[in-house]
Design a protein around this motif. Structure first.
Motif, short mmCIF file in Angstrom:
data_model
loop_
_atom_site.label_atom_id
_atom_site.label_comp_id
_atom_site.label_asym_id
_atom_site.label_seq_id
_atom_site.Cartn_x
_atom_site.Cartn_y
_atom_site.Cartn_z
N SER A 13 -13.23 -0.69 7.03
CA SER A 13 -12.89 -0.20 5.66
C SER A 13 -12.87 1.37 5.43
O SER A 13 -12.00 1.86 4.64
N VAL A 61 -9.24 1.79 7.49
CA VAL A 61 -8.23 0.93 6.95
C VAL A 61 -8.61 0.21 5.48
O VAL A 61 -9.63 -0.24 5.70
N SER A 62 -7.50 -0.06 4.88
CA SER A 62 -7.79 -0.79 3.52
C SER A 62 -8.29 -2.19 4.21
O SER A 62 -7.71 -2.78 5.07
N VAL A 63 -9.38 -2.88 3.17
CA VAL A 63 -9.59 -4.09 3.63
C VAL A 63 -8.54 -5.14 3.69
O VAL A 63 -8.61 -5.91 4.62
N TRP A 64 -7.60 -5.10 2.75
CA TRP A 64 -6.53 -6.27 2.41
C TRP A 64 -5.63 -5.96 3.85
O TRP A 64 -5.05 -6.94 4.41
N ASP A 65 -5.31 -4.74 4.09
CA ASP A 65 -4.60 -4.50 5.52
C ASP A 65 -5.41 -5.09 6.69
O ASP A 65 -4.34 -5.60 7.55
N ALA A 66 -6.45 -4.89 6.64
CA ALA A 66 -7.13 -5.27 7.97
C ALA A 66 -7.32 -6.71 8.00
O ALA A 66 -6.88 -7.35 8.93
N HIS A 83 -5.85 11.65 2.48
CA HIS A 83 -7.22 11.21 2.41
C HIS A 83 -7.71 11.31 3.64
O HIS A 83 -7.64 10.62 4.66
N ALA A 122 -13.18 -6.59 8.74
CA ALA A 122 -12.30 -5.86 7.61
C ALA A 122 -13.40 -5.09 6.91
O ALA A 122 -13.13 -3.65 6.77
#
Length: 421
Positions: free
Chosen positions: A152, A155-160, A58, A148
């Protein structure tokens, strides 16, 4: 590791002492360190492109907002300067840093100085009121959500969120751990100080108790023997011309009484004597008097002119040495008072009765009682008798007898503590 740990402990102690003396130094040092490590790199790289591209499954393009130098300096100051009062006003420092943090990310800018928010949260957990910590954590969580969302695209919101909230949780956990450790150390120091105070109090109490005990012994020994010596000396002076033999006998009895008093004084003072090297020496003298010595005491008082009838009832010889000494001293003080106030020729009835779980000591004389009435001030003798009796749960009463004269009665408890003999 032992010497190294000791050196680190001493260094930490010196640092804490210096911090208590000059708290602004450490706060300024923390703010300066944050500026050098996190603010200065942003200033040095100002104007360069922060566009980043990544190759992979990506592809993405992410860019932060470029701020003017003045705006960057203002935001950095808003993040770092509140750290100067992070210990004195932790909640105010956290709120100030949080406001600047939210403003900065609302503008789409990223600064390394954002680490100040985690430092402020740590300081709040360590120094602030714990009831305000949940509100601060809620504000922190909202700020992390904003970050986050902003990152986004890269980086993935959940990872952040996982990384940011873990960092915030670590800051809170470290602050609470240090706070608990400091509270524990403060409790230990307070307990040590309290134990030291209690130790000093016990030492003073033991010293006062020992002084009172020695004072009672000295009063009993000196008061009794001096009363006998004075009475014998008066009688000897009267008999010198009319009965020289009785005068010589009185002088011999005075010498015997003086030697007895000197021996008892040495025994009492021997427990206070210390060797030159500071170790206590046990006096090599005769033991303390007991019930077996009451008859000898009566013989000595008889020579001074009193008529004494002495009897015992019950198994008085089986009493412990402490109680026997108490009985002896009470009898000694009562006979001394009779000798001083009633004079020679007075008849005294003395009885020591043991039974029914108590020991009763009665001393009654037929001397005048008016000058020994309650109007006179109590001396140390009666007080000393009461203190001795109180050690065995007993009482002492003294006053005019119903059929004339003066009576002293002491009742001691023979039941040991615990209810069994």
């Amino acid at each position: 590791m032992g010497p190294l740990a000791a050196r680190l402990a001493r260094a930490g102690q010196r640092l804490r002492q210096a911090d208590r003396a000059h708290p602004w130094v450490l706060d300024t040092a923390v703010a300066a360190l944050v500026f050098l490590m996190f603010c200065l790199p942003d200033l040095l790289h100002h104007g360069r492109s922060v566009d980043t591209e990544g190759d992979g499954p990506h592809r993405f393009h992410f860019a932060f907002t470029q701020l003017p130098l003045a705006a960057m300096l203002a935001l950095q100051a808003g993040l770092v300067l509140p750290l100067l009062w992070r210990r004195r006003r932790p909640m105010a420092a956290f709120v100030a840093v949080a406001v600047v943090f939210v403003l900065q990310w609302s503008l789409g800018a990223a600064l390394r100085a954002d680490v100040a928010l985690f430092i402020a949260l740590y300081s709040l957990a360590l120094h602030g009121q714990l009831r305000r910590l949940p509100w601060a954590c809620a504000v922190m969580a909202a700020g992390m959500v904003l970050v986050a969302v902003r990152v986004s695209p890269a980086v993935s919101v959940w990872d952040a969120l996982f990384f940011l909230l873990s960092t915030a949780t670590a800051a809170v956990a470290v602050g609470l751990t240090v706070r608990a450790r400091r509270a524990q150390l403060a409790g230990l120091r307070e307990r040590a100080a309290r134990l030291e105070t209690e130790r000093d109090q016990r030492i003073r109490l033991a010293t006062a108790t020992e002084r009172a005990r020695v004072a009672r012994e000295m009063h009993d020994i000196v008061g009794h023997n001096l009363a006998v010596i004075i009475t014998l000396a008066d009688a000897g002076s009267y008999a010198t011309n009319t009965a020289p033999q009785r005068g010589r006998e009185a002088l011999r009895l005075i010498g015997d009484t003086g030697r007895t008093a000197l021996g008892e004084l040495r025994r009492v003072l021997g427990v206070l004597r210390e060797a030159s090297d500071g170790t206590r020496q046990a006096p090599e003298l005769s033991p303390q008097p007991g019930l077996a010595d009451v008859e000898t005491l009566c013989d000595g008082v008889r020579t001074a002119g009193l008529e004494i009838v002495y009897r015992t009832v019950g198994e008085v010889d089986t009493l412990d040495r402490g109680m026997q000494l108490t009985v002896y001293r009470i009898v000694q003080e009562a006979l001394t008072n009779t000798l001083k106030h009633a004079g020679a020729g007075t008849r005294v009835t003395l009885s020591v009765v043991a039974g029914d779980g108590r020991l009763v000591i009665r001393i009654r004389d037929n001397g005048p009682a008016g000058h020994r009435g309650p109007g006179n001030e109590e001396g140390h003798g009666l007080v000393g008798m009461r203190e001795r009796a109180a050690l065995y749960g007993g009482t002492v009463s003294a006053g005019p007898a119903a059929d004339g004269g003066w009576a002293v009665e002491a009742v001691l408890d023979l039941t040991p503590q615990g209810g069994t003999r």
